[in-house]
Motif scaffolding. Structure first.
Motif: not given
Length: 354
Positions: A67-93
């Motif tokens: 859950r901690l990992y998913k919270i980090l991804i969910r809360e930060s997704n908006k900053y990485f929208a240009s890095f990958g489609k469908n939130n695949t560009g999040n740096v926490f992946w």
């Protein structure tokens, strides 16, 4: 004649990525990449129970850390929208996918009894406090999470977060923002810089209704890897003893693998969804035994054998040079051209059949 720094650099670029290459013609399905039970959590801090006006998190439960990992991804997704489609560009992946891989390969299990805290189909797996991998991973995710709270990256939380502690190895861990800040201020500072940078970003446009922020790719990846390495640097000495591993071979692999990660971090390796899956394609599917020390058994794939060989080679080269190999590599990677070239070779060598 090639210099002493060029030769090991070439070996690193040519051997390690090739060991991570997918088998020719194979395709990794997204459902296999996500950590186990990923769909069983919304990534909302409200999922945690509240007791005595405190949000209770048990970091020794697999699902709570997930859950901690998913919270980090969910809360930060908006900053990485240009890095990958469908939130695949999040740096926490990269960290999130690796967390799931550690569970699948039973690296959170009890060293003296691998059936305890092993991967369970129901999602109720525990994380043994005696697991070296579990201890190192603790520092990675907890430092990211507590720094996010401290920097108010999640906004104002309604309650204080309380991490449930264990009596065993109590001094090996910190269990609150206050405690981690007092014990490891530099690590918290490094992680805070990542969140402060993200919070300073501005929305510059919108694509199909999705906000685009002015997040600089190299800058945010550098800060993300810097926070990861700061946490690992604290954790490695605490969990380097063989007693935290089922074998000396597994312990040595752990230290060698984490050293190799430093080389990739220096290139600002893209820690996105697909690239992380490629990177981890050769991670060994089971714990290593002392019988694997000299001869790897046939149940390891070609990719796994290549990765195991490569990380051991990198460690030997670095040790024989007194750490100069890593120092030279990091200095080389301060050049954007060198980083681009390193990532170019890595990306192309990932496609070479082995």
């Amino acid at each position: 004649m090639w210099s002493s720094s060029v030769i090991p650099t070439f070996l690193f670029l040519s051997v390690f990525p090739a060991g991570l290459a997918p088998d020719p013609g194979s395709a990794t399905q997204g459902s296999d990449i996500y950590p186990p039970f990923w769909d069983q959590t919304d990534g909302d801090i409200a999922e945690f129970p509240v007791q005595n006006n405190k949000i209770i998190v048990d970091p020794w439960k697999y699902m709570d850390r997930l859950r901690l990992y998913k919270i980090l991804i969910r809360e930060s997704n908006k900053y990485f929208a240009s890095f990958g489609k469908n939130n695949t560009g999040n740096v926490f992946w990269a960290l999130t996918i690796f967390y799931g891989r550690l569970l699948k390969t039973d690296r959170f299990s009890e060293p003296s009894n691998s059936s305890r805290c092993a991967y369970e189909s129901g999602g109720s797996s525990c994380i043994s406090i005696n697991s070296g991998w579990g201890g190192i991973n603790y520092y990675v995710v907890i430092m990211y999470f507590l720094a996010a709270i401290e920097s108010e990256f999640f906004g104002k939380l309604p309650y204080e977060v309380e991490l449930l502690s264990r009596e065993e190895y109590r001094s090996n861990f910190c269990y609150s923002v206050k405690e981690c800040r007092a014990s490891y201020p530099q690590v918290m500072d490094v992680a805070n810089r990542l969140y402060k940078y993200l919070l300073s970003r501005k929305k510059v446009s919108s694509t199909r209704g999705i906000p685009q922020y002015d997040t600089d790719e190299d800058t945010v990846i550098f800060k993300m890897w810097a926070a990861h390495q700061a946490a690992v640097d604290v954790a490695k000495p605490k969990f380097s003893d063989v007693s935290f591993y089922p074998s000396e071979t597994e312990r040595d692999f752990t230290m060698d693998f984490l050293l190799s990660i430093e080389f990739f971090e220096a290139t600002l390796y893209r820690p996105y969804f697909e690239s992380s899956a490629e990177f981890l394609a050769g991670f060994p599917h089971r714990l290593l035994t002392d019988q694997d020390h000299n001869v790897l058994t046939s149940n390891f794939s070609r990719r796994e054998k290549a990765l195991l060989t490569a990380v051991k080679l990198i460690q030997k080269i670095n040790k024989s040079t007194g750490g100069l190999f890593l120092a030279i590599w990091k200095k080389l990677m301060t050049s954007k051209f060198a980083r681009d070239m390193a990532r170019f070779f890595t990306k192309n060598l990932l496609l070479i059949p082995i």
